[in-house]
Design a protein around this motif. Sequence first.
Motif, short mmCIF file in Angstrom:
data_model
loop_
_atom_site.label_atom_id
_atom_site.label_comp_id
_atom_site.label_asym_id
_atom_site.label_seq_id
_atom_site.Cartn_x
_atom_site.Cartn_y
_atom_site.Cartn_z
N MET A 1 7.62 14.32 -7.17
CA MET A 1 7.32 13.32 -7.76
C MET A 1 7.55 11.84 -6.77
SD MET A 1 6.98 13.34 -10.91
CE MET A 1 7.80 12.43 -12.25
N ASN A 2 6.66 10.84 -6.96
CA ASN A 2 6.59 9.67 -6.25
C ASN A 2 7.76 8.89 -6.66
OD1 ASN A 2 5.68 7.67 -4.86
ND2 ASN A 2 3.62 7.72 -5.72
N ASN A 3 8.15 7.98 -5.77
CA ASN A 3 9.18 6.91 -6.23
C ASN A 3 8.70 5.56 -5.66
OD1 ASN A 3 9.71 7.48 -3.47
ND2 ASN A 3 11.92 7.91 -3.69
N GLN A 4 7.47 5.49 -5.65
CA GLN A 4 6.97 4.16 -5.11
C GLN A 4 6.78 3.13 -6.51
OE1 GLN A 4 2.81 4.67 -4.26
NE2 GLN A 4 2.61 2.74 -3.15
N LEU A 5 7.13 1.97 -5.95
CA LEU A 5 7.24 0.73 -7.06
C LEU A 5 5.83 -0.22 -6.76
CD1 LEU A 5 8.47 -0.48 -9.45
CD2 LEU A 5 9.92 -1.82 -7.78
N ILE A 6 5.17 -0.50 -7.87
CA ILE A 6 4.10 -1.16 -7.52
C ILE A 6 4.02 -2.52 -8.53
CG2 ILE A 6 1.61 -1.31 -7.63
CD1 ILE A 6 1.57 1.50 -6.87
N SER A 7 3.92 -3.62 -8.20
CA SER A 7 4.00 -4.73 -9.05
C SER A 7 2.48 -5.27 -9.37
CB SER A 7 4.63 -5.90 -8.31
OG SER A 7 6.17 -5.75 -8.08
N VAL A 8 2.43 -5.38 -10.73
CA VAL A 8 1.08 -5.82 -11.04
C VAL A 8 1.23 -6.99 -11.99
CG1 VAL A 8 0.10 -3.44 -11.31
CG2 VAL A 8 1.33 -4.31 -13.11
N ASP A 9 -0.17 -7.82 -12.04
CA ASP A 9 -0.09 -8.95 -13.03
C ASP A 9 -0.98 -8.69 -14.01
OD1 ASP A 9 -2.47 -9.09 -11.60
OD2 ASP A 9 -1.94 -10.65 -10.26
N LYS A 10 -1.00 -9.65 -14.73
CA LYS A 10 -1.70 -9.26 -16.26
C LYS A 10 -3.27 -9.24 -16.18
CE LYS A 10 1.74 -11.17 -19.33
NZ LYS A 10 2.07 -12.03 -20.41
N LYS A 11 -3.68 -9.62 -14.98
CA LYS A 11 -5.12 -9.73 -14.55
C LYS A 11 -5.66 -8.32 -14.46
CE LYS A 11 -4.99 -12.06 -10.39
NZ LYS A 11 -5.45 -13.07 -9.37
N SER A 12 -4.73 -7.22 -13.98
CA SER A 12 -4.68 -5.88 -13.76
C SER A 12 -4.67 -4.99 -14.93
CB SER A 12 -3.38 -5.46 -12.64
OG SER A 12 -3.58 -5.98 -11.60
N LEU A 13 -4.71 -5.76 -16.16
CA LEU A 13 -4.39 -4.97 -17.20
C LEU A 13 -5.86 -4.79 -17.88
CD1 LEU A 13 -1.47 -6.65 -19.18
CD2 LEU A 13 -1.47 -4.51 -17.53
N PRO A 14 -6.21 -3.57 -18.42
CA PRO A 14 -5.38 -2.48 -18.80
C PRO A 14 -4.91 -1.61 -17.41
CG PRO A 14 -7.57 -1.80 -19.47
CD PRO A 14 -7.47 -3.49 -19.19
N LEU A 15 -3.78 -1.27 -17.54
CA LEU A 15 -3.03 -0.71 -16.25
C LEU A 15 -3.41 0.81 -16.32
CD1 LEU A 15 -1.35 -0.67 -13.75
CD2 LEU A 15 0.76 -0.18 -15.20
N PHE A 16 -3.83 1.41 -15.28
CA PHE A 16 -4.22 2.84 -15.38
C PHE A 16 -3.62 3.37 -13.82
CE2 PHE A 16 -8.08 0.61 -14.16
CZ PHE A 16 -8.47 1.09 -12.86
N CYS A 17 -3.41 4.56 -13.91
CA CYS A 17 -3.03 5.28 -12.75
C CYS A 17 -3.83 6.62 -12.53
CB CYS A 17 -1.33 5.80 -12.63
SG CYS A 17 -1.04 6.49 -11.16
#
Length: 53
Positions: A1-17
């Motif tokens: 498992m990855n324990n990375q934290l990524i900050s995103v803003d509203k213009k990055s929505l819809p969010l996908f991984c």
Amino acid sequence: MNNQLISVDKKSLPLFCPTEKENLFSSHPRVFLDITQTGMVSCPYCGTTYKLK
């Protein structure tokens, strides 16, 4: 498992991984994540956590 934290803003929505910045060849299938309810969500495949700014 990855324990990375990524900050995103509203213009990055819809969010996908995985995001477009990651190499899709060696990643998991793309999954859309609902971050609008709590402001934070983790990917069920890799465990990367995303936080809404």
